[in-house]
Design a protein around this motif. Structure first.
Motif, PDB file in Angstrom:
ATOM      1  N   UNK A  96     -60.087 -29.333  22.473  1.00 32.32           N
ATOM      2  CA  UNK A  96     -59.504 -29.747  23.758  1.00 32.32           C
ATOM      3  C   UNK A  96     -57.979 -29.746  23.793  1.00 32.32           C
ATOM      4  N   UNK A 137     -54.457 -27.700  23.274  1.00 27.68           N
ATOM      5  CA  UNK A 137     -54.023 -26.301  23.248  1.00 27.68           C
ATOM      6  C   UNK A 137     -52.498 -26.218  23.222  1.00 27.68           C
ATOM      7  N   UNK A 153     -47.719 -32.707  26.267  1.00 20.78           N
ATOM      8  CA  UNK A 153     -48.378 -33.434  27.342  1.00 20.78           C
ATOM      9  C   UNK A 153     -49.705 -34.005  26.880  1.00 20.78           C
ATOM     10  N   UNK A 154     -50.586 -34.340  27.837  1.00 24.26           N
ATOM     11  CA  UNK A 154     -51.866 -34.961  27.506  1.00 24.26           C
ATOM     12  C   UNK A 154     -52.812 -34.018  26.785  1.00 24.26           C
ATOM     13  N   UNK A 155     -52.622 -32.710  27.010  1.00 27.36           N
ATOM     14  CA  UNK A 155     -53.573 -31.748  26.451  1.00 27.36           C
ATOM     15  C   UNK A 155     -52.926 -30.781  25.473  1.00 27.36           C
ATOM     16  N   UNK A 206     -50.136 -32.899  34.083  1.00 23.60           N
ATOM     17  CA  UNK A 206     -51.493 -33.146  33.601  1.00 23.60           C
ATOM     18  C   UNK A 206     -51.966 -34.529  34.029  1.00 23.60           C
ATOM     19  N   UNK A 240     -49.275 -37.380  33.714  1.00 21.85           N
ATOM     20  CA  UNK A 240     -48.119 -37.175  32.837  1.00 21.85           C
ATOM     21  C   UNK A 240     -47.327 -35.946  33.257  1.00 21.85           C
ATOM     22  N   UNK A 293     -43.955 -33.510  32.215  1.00 22.98           N
ATOM     23  CA  UNK A 293     -42.870 -33.160  31.298  1.00 22.98           C
ATOM     24  C   UNK A 293     -41.639 -32.820  32.135  1.00 22.98           C
ATOM     25  N   UNK A 298     -40.836 -37.187  28.861  1.00 22.44           N
ATOM     26  CA  UNK A 298     -41.922 -37.245  29.854  1.00 22.44           C
ATOM     27  C   UNK A 298     -41.938 -38.519  30.675  1.00 22.44           C
TER      28      UNK A 298
END
Lengths: 138, 187
Positions: free
Chosen positions: A91, A93, A125-127, B53, B66, B68, B95
């Motif tokens: 999950x 990347x 970021x989150x991913x 995101x 979130x 950036x 962020x």
């Protein structure tokens, strides 16, 4: 006197030109810039997940050439076609955002393709890690 | 007979539990859109970010967004530079985050197509400052996908964004932020 006036006009002109140049200076051309780092998507994410602060100090704003395998082509946001590269963590990347002008090039790519992408590092970021203003390295 | 009923109930419970486990009820986006706008005496300040995101949990109503800072694109390179270096200090604070919830969750039917007006509230962190915010939002459900839209204003001073005194009168003290997020159902 006339000489002084001419000199004055020239100086004003030069200052004006400099101001106009700064005001309208072009964006950094990431595609034409030489990369600061060449790294695999897996190692790039690994370094970020191990220590985000130190990875940011090293990579933020830098031009990165990332090598990896495509996990997904994301076209839901038409303004920034995105190619996601696989990392060792499910999950997560390395997400590579392209300018919309490059949509047709991005559309030719497929999941599982091996690829090399150059872009500017924006952080994590989150991913996963995000690079933008990307271009393909052939 | 009794045993059959018990078995049936057992099977039903098992099936229900399984279904619940299958549908996480979570939605996510990795490429959401956010922009901001502020009018000035010299030129409008506007920028767009296409790599926002977010995760939204339709069961609890909780959501996290979130952003950036370095993914914001300006028309003018100089403005982008000033935004990153002087105003946002984006190398120090890369962020921003919103951590909140949908206020009237029960009014939204996530399994049926429709458009719902709601408010979202929570904490917005920009740079090293966190403040509570509440804003109107429109949630649209269509074919299992979800779109969330919102527009709100923030006061720059609330987030430690300092405007140099030279341009103080020319830059708006408020900034209008717009978000347009296309979520997909999380598998």
């Amino acid at each position: 006197m006339v000489k002084k006036i001419i000199l004055f006009i020239i100086i004003i002109g030069i200052i004006g030109a400099i101001v106009m140049y700064l005001w309208n200076k072009p964006h950094r051309d990431i595609a034409a810039a030489k990369e600061d780092f060449i790294i695999s998507a897996t190692d790039f994410y690994k370094e970020y997940s191990a220590n985000e602060t130190s990875a940011n100090a090293k990579y933020l704003d830098k031009v990165i050439a990332v090598e990896g395998v495509i996990s997904a082509i994301e076209l839901e946001n038409a303004d920034e076609p995105t190619v996601a590269l696989i990392t060792a963590t499910p999950d997560m990347t390395v997400s590579c955002g392209f300018k919309k002008e490059l949509l047709s090039e991005v559309k030719k790519l497929k999941p599982n393709d091996k690829i090399k992408i150059k872009g500017k590092c924006d952080g994590m970021g989150m991913f996963g890690v995000v690079i933008t203003q990307c271009s393909l390295i052939k | 007979m009794k045993i059959k009923i018990i078995i049936l109930i057992g099977l039903f419970a098992f099936a229900t539990a399984f279904t619940i486990k299958m549908e996480s009820g979570k939605y996510l986006t990795k490429n959401g859109k956010m922009s901001f706008f502020s009018s000035t005496g010299i030129e409008d300040i506007a920028a767009e970010n296409n790599k926002v995101s977010s995760v939204l949990d339709s069961k609890s109503g909780k959501m996290v967004i979130e952003v950036l800072i370095k993914s914001f694109r300006f028309k003018k390179a100089l403005m982008e530079e000033h935004f990153n270096e002087n105003y946002m200090e984006s190398s120090k604070y890369p962020k921003s985050k919103f951590d909140g919830k949908i206020d009237n969750l029960t009014a939204i039917n996530f399994s049926k197509d429709g458009t719902y007006k709601t408010t979202i509230s929570g904490n917005l962190t920009i740079k090293d400052k966190t403040n509570p915010i509440k804003t109107d939002a429109i949630i649209t459900i269509k074919g299992g996908k979800l779109n969330g839209k919102t527009k709100f204003k923030i006061l720059l001073a609330d987030y430690n964004i300092v405007i140099p005194s030279v341009v103080k009168d020319k830059i708006d003290k408020e900034m209008e932020i717009t978000a347009d997020l296309d979520y997909e159902s999380m598998k």
